[in-house]
Design a protein around this motif. Structure first.
Motif, PDB file in Angstrom:
ATOM      1  N   GLN A 100       0.787  -1.367  -0.057  1.00  0.00           N
ATOM      2  CA  GLN A 100       0.054  -0.141  -0.271  1.00  0.00           C
ATOM      3  C   GLN A 100       0.696   1.315   0.016  1.00  0.00           C
ATOM      4  N   VAL A 101       0.504   2.211  -0.832  1.00  0.00           N
ATOM      5  CA  VAL A 101       1.342   3.508  -0.969  1.00  0.00           C
ATOM      6  C   VAL A 101       0.223   4.809  -0.632  1.00  0.00           C
ATOM      7  N   VAL A 102       0.683   5.736   0.160  1.00  0.00           N
ATOM      8  CA  VAL A 102      -0.307   6.871   0.685  1.00  0.00           C
ATOM      9  C   VAL A 102       0.677   8.050   0.467  1.00  0.00           C
ATOM     10  N   TYR A 103      -0.431   9.073  -0.021  1.00  0.00           N
ATOM     11  CA  TYR A 103       0.266  10.323  -0.257  1.00  0.00           C
ATOM     12  C   TYR A 103      -1.040  11.353  -0.038  1.00  0.00           C
ATOM     13  N   ASN A 104      -0.847  12.126   1.081  1.00  0.00           N
ATOM     14  CA  ASN A 104      -1.694  13.067   1.282  1.00  0.00           C
ATOM     15  C   ASN A 104      -3.207  12.575   1.497  1.00  0.00           C
ATOM     16  N   GLY A 105      -3.426  11.638   1.980  1.00  0.00           N
ATOM     17  CA  GLY A 105      -4.983  11.069   2.447  1.00  0.00           C
ATOM     18  C   GLY A 105      -5.310  10.239   0.946  1.00  0.00           C
ATOM     19  N   GLU A 106      -4.645  10.172   0.026  1.00  0.00           N
ATOM     20  CA  GLU A 106      -4.796   9.390  -1.243  1.00  0.00           C
ATOM     21  C   GLU A 106      -4.090   8.113  -1.113  1.00  0.00           C
ATOM     22  N   ASN A 107      -4.411   6.949  -1.380  1.00  0.00           N
ATOM     23  CA  ASN A 107      -3.765   5.637  -1.151  1.00  0.00           C
ATOM     24  C   ASN A 107      -4.248   4.588  -2.311  1.00  0.00           C
ATOM     25  N   THR A 108      -3.351   3.732  -2.634  1.00  0.00           N
ATOM     26  CA  THR A 108      -3.547   2.575  -3.617  1.00  0.00           C
ATOM     27  C   THR A 108      -2.571   1.547  -3.195  1.00  0.00           C
ATOM     28  N   THR A 109      -2.730   0.395  -3.928  1.00  0.00           N
ATOM     29  CA  THR A 109      -2.084  -0.896  -3.509  1.00  0.00           C
ATOM     30  C   THR A 109      -1.533  -1.281  -4.823  1.00  0.00           C
TER      31      THR A 109
ATOM     32  N   THR B 134       0.152   5.142 -13.936  1.00  0.00           N
ATOM     33  CA  THR B 134      -0.934   4.954 -13.364  1.00  0.00           C
ATOM     34  C   THR B 134      -0.635   5.299 -11.821  1.00  0.00           C
ATOM     35  N   VAL B 135       0.176   5.176 -11.003  1.00  0.00           N
ATOM     36  CA  VAL B 135       0.475   5.526  -9.711  1.00  0.00           C
ATOM     37  C   VAL B 135       0.428   7.107  -9.612  1.00  0.00           C
ATOM     38  N   GLN B 136       0.980   7.732 -10.598  1.00  0.00           N
ATOM     39  CA  GLN B 136       1.248   9.116 -10.548  1.00  0.00           C
ATOM     40  C   GLN B 136      -0.197   9.646 -10.661  1.00  0.00           C
ATOM     41  N   LYS B 137      -1.096   9.131 -11.629  1.00  0.00           N
ATOM     42  CA  LYS B 137      -2.265   9.622 -11.590  1.00  0.00           C
ATOM     43  C   LYS B 137      -3.422   9.387 -10.400  1.00  0.00           C
ATOM     44  N   THR B 138      -3.157   8.366  -9.838  1.00  0.00           N
ATOM     45  CA  THR B 138      -4.083   7.794  -8.665  1.00  0.00           C
ATOM     46  C   THR B 138      -3.745   8.747  -7.357  1.00  0.00           C
ATOM     47  N   LEU B 139      -2.341   8.925  -7.146  1.00  0.00           N
ATOM     48  CA  LEU B 139      -1.973   9.656  -6.169  1.00  0.00           C
ATOM     49  C   LEU B 139      -1.995  11.077  -6.054  1.00  0.00           C
ATOM     50  N   PHE B 140      -1.554  11.532  -7.317  1.00  0.00           N
ATOM     51  CA  PHE B 140      -1.345  12.894  -7.743  1.00  0.00           C
ATOM     52  C   PHE B 140      -2.414  13.694  -8.506  1.00  0.00           C
ATOM     53  N   GLY B 141      -3.254  12.773  -9.155  1.00  0.00           N
ATOM     54  CA  GLY B 141      -4.274  13.412 -10.139  1.00  0.00           C
ATOM     55  C   GLY B 141      -3.582  14.091 -11.393  1.00  0.00           C
ATOM     56  N   ASN B 142      -3.691  15.249 -11.668  1.00  0.00           N
ATOM     57  CA  ASN B 142      -3.284  15.632 -12.882  1.00  0.00           C
ATOM     58  C   ASN B 142      -2.070  16.520 -12.757  1.00  0.00           C
ATOM     59  N   SER B 143      -1.597  16.643 -11.377  1.00  0.00           N
ATOM     60  CA  SER B 143      -0.318  17.286 -11.118  1.00  0.00           C
ATOM     61  C   SER B 143       0.784  16.761 -11.639  1.00  0.00           C
ATOM     62  N   ASP B 144       1.568  17.451 -12.345  1.00  0.00           N
ATOM     63  CA  ASP B 144       2.842  17.031 -13.048  1.00  0.00           C
ATOM     64  C   ASP B 144       4.104  17.268 -12.007  1.00  0.00           C
ATOM     65  N   GLN B 145       4.017  18.282 -11.075  1.00  0.00           N
ATOM     66  CA  GLN B 145       4.934  18.819 -10.059  1.00  0.00           C
ATOM     67  C   GLN B 145       5.182  17.842  -8.976  1.00  0.00           C
ATOM     68  N   ILE B 146       5.627  16.676  -9.372  1.00  0.00           N
ATOM     69  CA  ILE B 146       5.593  15.544  -7.921  1.00  0.00           C
ATOM     70  C   ILE B 146       7.121  15.345  -7.763  1.00  0.00           C
ATOM     71  N   ILE B 147       8.158  15.690  -8.592  1.00  0.00           N
ATOM     72  CA  ILE B 147       9.367  15.385  -8.018  1.00  0.00           C
ATOM     73  C   ILE B 147       9.884  15.909  -6.894  1.00  0.00           C
ATOM     74  N   GLY B 148      10.304  15.264  -6.000  1.00  0.00           N
ATOM     75  CA  GLY B 148      10.604  15.905  -4.505  1.00  0.00           C
ATOM     76  C   GLY B 148       9.463  15.512  -3.616  1.00  0.00           C
ATOM     77  N   GLU B 149       8.313  15.282  -4.042  1.00  0.00           N
ATOM     78  CA  GLU B 149       7.248  14.799  -3.188  1.00  0.00           C
ATOM     79  C   GLU B 149       7.795  13.470  -2.432  1.00  0.00           C
ATOM     80  N   LYS B 150       6.864  13.303  -1.089  1.00  0.00           N
ATOM     81  CA  LYS B 150       7.303  12.267  -0.253  1.00  0.00           C
ATOM     82  C   LYS B 150       6.061  11.210  -0.338  1.00  0.00           C
TER      83      LYS B 150
END
Length: 430
Positions: A130-139, A180-196
């Motif tokens: 399971q992976v979590v980011y700001n309340g969003e999660n996915t397996t 797919t993980v990017q879309k699930t956790l970050f939506g349409n945001s492309d500014q994710i480099i450096g995020e935890k």
């Protein structure tokens, strides 16, 4: 129409008595007759249309799906061997698969050093987590890999970077995520480099986004995360091999496809020696060959397509029976017309050719409509389900030839019956 037929077959002189009816006149009369009975003609064509359309569409869809999967497998490399861990052994007792890893990172390093036909070797660990980011999660599937994985799998980051040798050696908590993980956790945001992101409670910094690879069967190859093998082994899995770093599998790339067989032989012998396996003992690892997978899949899809096309061919048989039935009914309905034509001088061959022409025209037009319908169906399917649009010229030619043959065969008996009618009996019929 009868007058036209009379002009076509009535002898102009004694020298013309043996003159046969021109083909174009026969074709014209057959077309006129069919046009005057549109509903009956349309229903007669239906079986041929369905049969030809089915053959064209199914063949096209089968070849499109086959090409799509071949492209996906080939994108991973046809000169790749995949070594998977088997079941462990305790003495002479073989334990269940997964009881303990039978492959280690040290095995991969030994193969790289000792197998001359091998070009690239990459070890990996694989787990779902399971992976979590700001309340969003996915397996998703987590891959712990070494530095050679991008080259071995022909997959590279489209944004950011892969981890460095130093990050691998220090078990750094960095991650490269799939689209797919990017879309699930970050939506349409492309500014994710450096995020935890958090993987099983452990924080990992996103340093890259993998290029999209699409799906391979039920598996979404974009629904993956890649982290250093050392980090996954220590933090997420734990070393469970008797010696060294446990791995789920090893990817081996040969120098070229011609050397794949030699590489497979060398890898097998190296692993048997390292694992102390001697005949007739069973290997505690499994080798799969990408080229063999492509070949096997091609054969399976080919056989499946042949089977379905054969089933679709039944529609052509049904269509032929339909043409024969309608033509037989047409002979009965047009008995008096046939009698009049014979009384005006029409020969048996002229009547035979007339009815054969009608059957062939029905099958040719039906075959043409079927080909167009099959192409449109195949194009629609390829557009909706996202696989290559492939139309086989052979299938079109065979389909059209079948429609012509169906019309010819189905029209023979009705045409012969019409030609054999006694003109006196035909004229007396109601």
């Amino acid at each position: 129409m009868i007058q036209g037929f009379y002009k076509a077959i009535h002898p102009r002189s004694k020298q013309d008595n043996s003159r046969s009816v021109p083909f174009l006149e026969i074709l014209s009369m057959a077309t006129e007759t069919l046009w005057s009975n549109k509903l009956r003609t349309g229903l007669t064509m239906l079986g041929v249309i369905i049969g030809i359309a089915s053959v064209i569409a199914i063949t096209s869809v089968g070849q499109g799906v086959q090409k799509s999967v071949e492209q996906q497998i080939q994108s991973l490399g046809t000169n790749v061997l995949q070594i998977l861990a088997g079941s462990a052994r305790s003495g002479n007792i073989r334990q269940g698969v997964g009881s303990s890893s039978t492959l280690t990172w040290e095995d991969a390093k030994a193969i790289a050093q000792q197998a001359p036909s091998v070009e690239i070797v990459s070890a990996y660990l694989q787990r779902n987590a399971q992976v979590v980011y700001n309340g969003e999660n996915t397996t998703t599937t987590i891959y712990g890999t070494d530095l050679n994985y991008p080259e071995a799998r022909n997959t590279h980051p489209q944004t950011g970077r892969f981890f460095t040798p130093e990050e691998l050696n220090t078990s750094a908590q960095v991650a490269i995520i799939g689209p797919t993980v990017q879309k699930t956790l970050f939506g349409n945001s492309d500014q994710i480099i450096g995020e935890k992101i958090r993987i099983q409670g452990e924080a990992y910094e996103v340093i890259g986004i993998m290029e999209p690879k699409g799906s391979q069967g039920p598996m979404d190859r974009d629904d993956q995360i890649f982290i250093p093998l050392t980090s996954m082994s220590k933090r997420l899995v734990g070393n469970n091999a008797l010696a060294g770093v446990s791995v789920s599998g090893i990817l081996v790339t040969a120098e070229n496809q011609e050397k794949l067989e030699a590489a497979q032989f060398q890898v097998t012998n190296i692993l048997r020696l390292r694992h102390n396996i001697y005949p007739p003992e069973v290997d505690d690892f499994r080798l799969t060959n990408q080229a063999d997978i492509v070949s096997t899949f091609t054969n399976v899809v080919g056989l499946f397509t042949i089977m379905v096309v054969a089933i679709a061919g039944i529609s052509l048989v049904v269509g032929g029976i339909g043409i024969a039935n309608i033509m037989l009914v047409s002979v009965v309905e047009r008995t008096k017309e046939i009698g009049i034509r014979k009384a005006l001088g029409a020969t048996n061959s002229a009547i035979l050719n007339q009815f054969l022409a009608e059957a062939i025209v029905i099958s040719i037009i039906g075959g043409g409509i079927g080909i167009v319908s099959g192409v449109l169906i195949a194009f629609g399917a390829s557009t909706i389900f996202k696989f290559p649009f492939v139309i086989s010229v052979v299938s079109v030619i065979v389909g059209f030839g079948l429609s012509l043959a169906v019309g010819l065969v189905a029209g023979v008996i009705p045409a012969r019956n019409a030609a054999r009618l006694d003109p006196i009996t035909a004229l007396r019929s109601d």
